[in-house]
Write a protein that holds these residues in place. Structure first.
Motif, PDB file in Angstrom:
ATOM      1  N   ALA A  12       0.914  -1.388  -0.156  1.00 24.25           N
ATOM      2  CA  ALA A  12       0.015  -0.098  -0.157  1.00 24.25           C
ATOM      3  C   ALA A  12       0.753   1.327  -0.048  1.00 24.25           C
ATOM      4  O   ALA A  12       0.456   2.391  -0.319  1.00 24.25           O
ATOM      5  CB  ALA A  12      -0.850  -0.030   1.224  1.00 24.25           C
ATOM      6  N   CYS A  13       2.240   1.168   0.459  1.00 20.52           N
ATOM      7  CA  CYS A  13       3.017   2.097   0.392  1.00 20.52           C
ATOM      8  C   CYS A  13       3.947   2.491  -0.621  1.00 20.52           C
ATOM      9  O   CYS A  13       4.917   3.366  -0.528  1.00 20.52           O
ATOM     10  CB  CYS A  13       3.680   2.210   1.883  1.00 20.52           C
ATOM     11  N   VAL A  14       3.870   1.724  -1.588  1.00 23.95           N
ATOM     12  CA  VAL A  14       4.824   1.870  -2.727  1.00 23.95           C
ATOM     13  C   VAL A  14       4.286   2.295  -4.156  1.00 23.95           C
ATOM     14  O   VAL A  14       2.943   2.127  -4.167  1.00 23.95           O
ATOM     15  CB  VAL A  14       5.494   0.642  -3.194  1.00 23.95           C
ATOM     16  N   PRO A  15       4.958   3.125  -4.960  1.00 22.29           N
ATOM     17  CA  PRO A  15       4.232   3.594  -6.256  1.00 22.29           C
ATOM     18  C   PRO A  15       3.482   2.522  -6.971  1.00 22.29           C
ATOM     19  O   PRO A  15       4.042   1.398  -6.982  1.00 22.29           O
ATOM     20  CB  PRO A  15       5.394   4.079  -6.828  1.00 22.29           C
ATOM     21  N   ALA A  16       2.447   2.915  -7.566  1.00 24.56           N
ATOM     22  CA  ALA A  16       1.756   2.099  -8.278  1.00 24.56           C
ATOM     23  C   ALA A  16       2.520   1.195  -9.329  1.00 24.56           C
ATOM     24  O   ALA A  16       2.411   0.137  -9.889  1.00 24.56           O
ATOM     25  CB  ALA A  16       0.614   2.578  -9.131  1.00 24.56           C
TER      26      ALA A  16
END
Length: 437
Positions: A12-16
């Motif tokens: 949830a905390c990394v770039p798409a």
């Protein structure tokens, strides 16, 4: 420049782009193995497998292998009360009752909240939060003609002192009836003078509520401030201040961020009514903050007629799953810490996350769950890049002792290492004895 290799970052905390270029995160182990390049105070680039976002250095910098540790970005505490914090020792609430807490802290405020007192307690709280990995914090401050000027001045001073470590925001917390009757000009002027991010309050059900909300929204709109409310923090079935707030936002076409904390009684409404209220929220983009530690402590207490405690059948957490399912922004936060509203706490958002997963059954949506203390909180606080491990984000990481979510959730008190900039920093909270000397 420093490269931190082999970090397992919550998906949830990394770039798409990194998610798109990698296998779908496991539902029970939703992390992505990343290498993180930091330059100065900012994350410059992140690499996962063959996919890189940001500008990767041509020359490999100094490196540290994190060994597959679950690694979080710096965390965001979107709802706290620094003016009330750490008053338990002198103003306890033995019964743990909500209305007792209001009375006890009102008396303490009038008797003891000098600038020196607020500064000592709030600075201790910020040092605790920093020691646990928090990089942004929003505090509500009681605000009226009678109270709040000194607290706002102290927190504005601390905001400057903590710049570059913790981004500190304030909300002017007022009684909506008093705001409409006499306090509005004073509170708005104080909010502007001391750089508040929002004006807030604790709306109560009643025939005057729509007019009070209209008045608050008009004043906030004219001042260019967001609105951040304490809503339905009770088990009253007729308490629908959350619904009234959504209707008021639509009626007034309010252009700034609106946040509603608590929303406890929504859990007691029947499913059809709750779904209708949630649909109204979706139409307004109102953001919601659940406070699992404080609300499960305060709500649902029961007593025999002669004052002996009974077991609770309800503990006050809002409908987190239904709100998330509707696509709303939902965060979780510390709320009160060591005061009459909540006897414990330490501004440790990983503790808040553990409690949220366990109490709210967020294990059933674990890939999204880390957002409640990272990306969702950053959206509420209007802090782009915060709560992520991606280019442009603050170079703050929490390196846990766990190599899996199973290990991480099994040991809430496990040690952690903190990265700030290109190296590790101290992670020791201050000694409580400071507050009693």
């Amino acid at each position: 420049m420093h490269l931190f290799e082999n970090a397992r970052v919550p998906a949830a905390c990394v770039p798409a782009e990194l998610i798109a270029g990698a296998p779908a995160p496991d539902a029970l182990e939703p992390w992505v193995s990343c290498d993180i390049c930091i330059e100065g105070s900012t994350i410059q680039a992140v690499r996962a497998g063959d996919t890189t976002v940001g500008l990767w250095p041509e020359t490999p910098p100094a490196t540290t292998d994190l060994g597959g540790a679950i690694t979080w970005p710096g965390l965001l505490d979107a709802h706290t009360h620094l003016d009330k914090t750490h008053t338990w020792d002198r103003a306890p609430n033995p019964r743990g009752e909500f209305w007792d807490a209001i009375r006890i802290l009102r008396e303490d405020a009038l008797a003891n909240w000098t600038p020196e007192d607020v500064h000592r307690r709030a600075d201790f709280a910020l040092r605790s939060a920093w020691a646990h990995g928090t990089v942004a914090l929003r505090t509500h401050l009681d605000s009226s003609e009678q109270l709040g000027q000194e607290s706002h001045a102290v927190i504005a001073e601390l905001r400057d002192q903590w710049a570059g470590r913790i981004a500190v925001q304030t909300v002017s917390l007022c009684n909506l009836a008093s705001f409409m009757e006499r306090d509005a000009d004073y509170v708005i002027e104080m909010s502007r003078r001391y750089g508040a991010s929002a004006v807030g309050g604790f709306p109560q059900p009643g025939p005057d509520l729509p007019a009070q909300l209209d008045y608050l929204l008009a004043a906030a709109k004219e001042a260019g401030l967001g609105v951040d409310l304490h809503v339905d923090e009770s088990s009253l079935l007729h308490a629908e201040c959350l619904r009234a707030t959504a209707e008021a936002v639509l009626r007034n076409d309010f252009p700034y961020t609106v946040t509603c904390g608590h929303c406890c009684s929504l859990s007691l409404h029947d499913d059809e009514r709750a779904a209708s209220t949630i649909d109204l929220l979706r139409r307004t983009d109102i953001r919601v903050i659940a406070l699992p530690l404080c609300n499960t402590y305060l709500q649902g207490r029961k007593w025999t007629p002669d004052g002996r405690p009974l077991s609770s059948q309800w503990r006050g957490l809002t409908r987190v799953h239904e709100l998330m399912e509707a696509g709303l922004t939902v965060a979780c936060a510390s709320d009160n810490v060591r005061d009459a509203f909540f006897a414990w706490g330490d501004y440790d958002l990983l503790e808040v996350f553990h409690a949220s997963v366990r109490i709210g059954h967020l294990d059933t949506r674990l890939p999204a769950a880390p957002g409640v203390v990272t990306t969702a909180a950053a959206k509420i606080m209007d802090l782009p890049h915060y709560g992520t491990v991606g280019p442009g984000a603050p170079a703050d990481l929490i390196v846990t002792a766990a190599r899996s979510f199973s290990e991480f959730l099994a040991r809430p008190g496990a040690p952690r290492r903190l990265v700030h900039g290109e190296g590790f920093r101290e992670a020791a909270p201050p000694d409580f004895r400071e507050l009693t000397t």
